[in-house]
Design a protein around this motif. Structure first.
Motif, mmCIF file in Angstrom:
data_model
loop_
_atom_site.group_PDB
_atom_site.id
_atom_site.type_symbol
_atom_site.label_atom_id
_atom_site.label_comp_id
_atom_site.label_asym_id
_atom_site.label_seq_id
_atom_site.Cartn_x
_atom_site.Cartn_y
_atom_site.Cartn_z
ATOM 1 N N ALA A 77 -30.360 97.893 1.771
ATOM 2 C CA ALA A 77 -30.084 98.804 0.660
ATOM 3 C C ALA A 77 -31.449 99.209 0.088
ATOM 4 O O ALA A 77 -31.913 98.682 -0.918
ATOM 5 C CB ALA A 77 -29.215 98.130 -0.389
ATOM 6 N N THR A 80 -33.215 99.528 -3.853
ATOM 7 C CA THR A 80 -32.326 98.991 -4.880
ATOM 8 C C THR A 80 -32.841 97.691 -5.477
ATOM 9 O O THR A 80 -32.254 97.180 -6.422
ATOM 10 C CB THR A 80 -30.918 98.744 -4.301
ATOM 11 O OG1 THR A 80 -31.012 97.795 -3.244
ATOM 12 C CG2 THR A 80 -30.295 100.032 -3.793
ATOM 13 N N ASN A 100 -26.902 96.991 2.508
ATOM 14 C CA ASN A 100 -26.136 98.210 2.219
ATOM 15 C C ASN A 100 -24.667 97.890 2.521
ATOM 16 O O ASN A 100 -24.245 97.877 3.669
ATOM 17 C CB ASN A 100 -26.646 99.354 3.091
ATOM 18 C CG ASN A 100 -25.934 100.650 2.824
ATOM 19 O OD1 ASN A 100 -24.770 100.675 2.448
ATOM 20 N ND2 ASN A 100 -26.642 101.752 3.046
ATOM 21 N N LYS A 103 -22.428 100.254 4.628
ATOM 22 C CA LYS A 103 -22.595 100.170 6.080
ATOM 23 C C LYS A 103 -22.215 98.799 6.639
ATOM 24 O O LYS A 103 -21.729 98.693 7.759
ATOM 25 C CB LYS A 103 -24.043 100.491 6.438
ATOM 26 C CG LYS A 103 -24.435 101.938 6.130
ATOM 27 C CD LYS A 103 -25.927 102.147 6.188
ATOM 28 C CE LYS A 103 -26.419 102.270 7.589
ATOM 29 N NZ LYS A 103 -27.841 102.648 7.662
#
Length: 167
Positions: A77, A80, A100, A103
């Motif tokens: 990710a 983030t 993420n 995904k």
């Protein structure tokens, strides 16, 4: 002439190696980068596990020794996590890697899926896409926390192999 003599000499020497069943062939498997680059997902990895273990044409790739399926770059990710000097990472302030979830909704379930089919599962620990290395290298204490978080993540998710390179 010297190379021929050296080849003959070397071929006559006995090799001494442990006969423990390990390393008889090079590790063989599949990594997501060359196929998907950063557009990888849990669904695509599980489909790859299915393809590697498919016997519909007789022999599966798994039976031929291609035993590892590895997730490469693209699971993170990006941006983030903790930020340092306007560079964001994919690690939380405590060092936990941030996946993420769109995904990869359940990494542990994905790994278990591979294991159930007899495949070892690999993971790309560092990354090139997010450039997390900048934030790590400029804060040694946080780098250690991130490395510890990575190891904890790998162990918690039962991941068998890890790829680490130097982007």
């Amino acid at each position: 002439m010297r190379s021929l003599a050296a080849a003959v000499l070397l071929s006559s020497l006995a090799a001494d190696a442990a006969d423990n069943g390990l390393g008889r062939t090079p590790p063989m498997g599949w990594r997501s980068w060359n196929c998907y680059h950063g557009d990888v997902s849990q669904q695509k990895i599980q489909a790859t596990v299915d393809a590697v273990t498919d016997k519909s044409r007789g022999t599966s790739l798994l039976e031929l020794g291609f035993a590892d399926v590895g997730v490469d770059d693209g699971w993170q990710a990006c941006g983030t996590g903790r930020s340092l000097d306007n560079h964001s990472s994919f690690h939380a302030p405590d060092g936990t890697p941030l996946v993420n979830k769109t995904k990869f909704p359940d990494v542990k379930a994905m790994v278990a899926y591979g294991h159930k089919k007899g495949v070892t599962m690999g993971w790309y620990d560092n990354n090139c896409m997010c450039m997390d290395e900048y934030t790590k290298r400029n804060d040694p204490i946080w780098e250690a926390a991130s490395n510890g978080g990575d190891v904890k993540f790998l162990l918690e998710n039962d991941i068998d192999a890890v790829k680490i390179d130097n982007c």
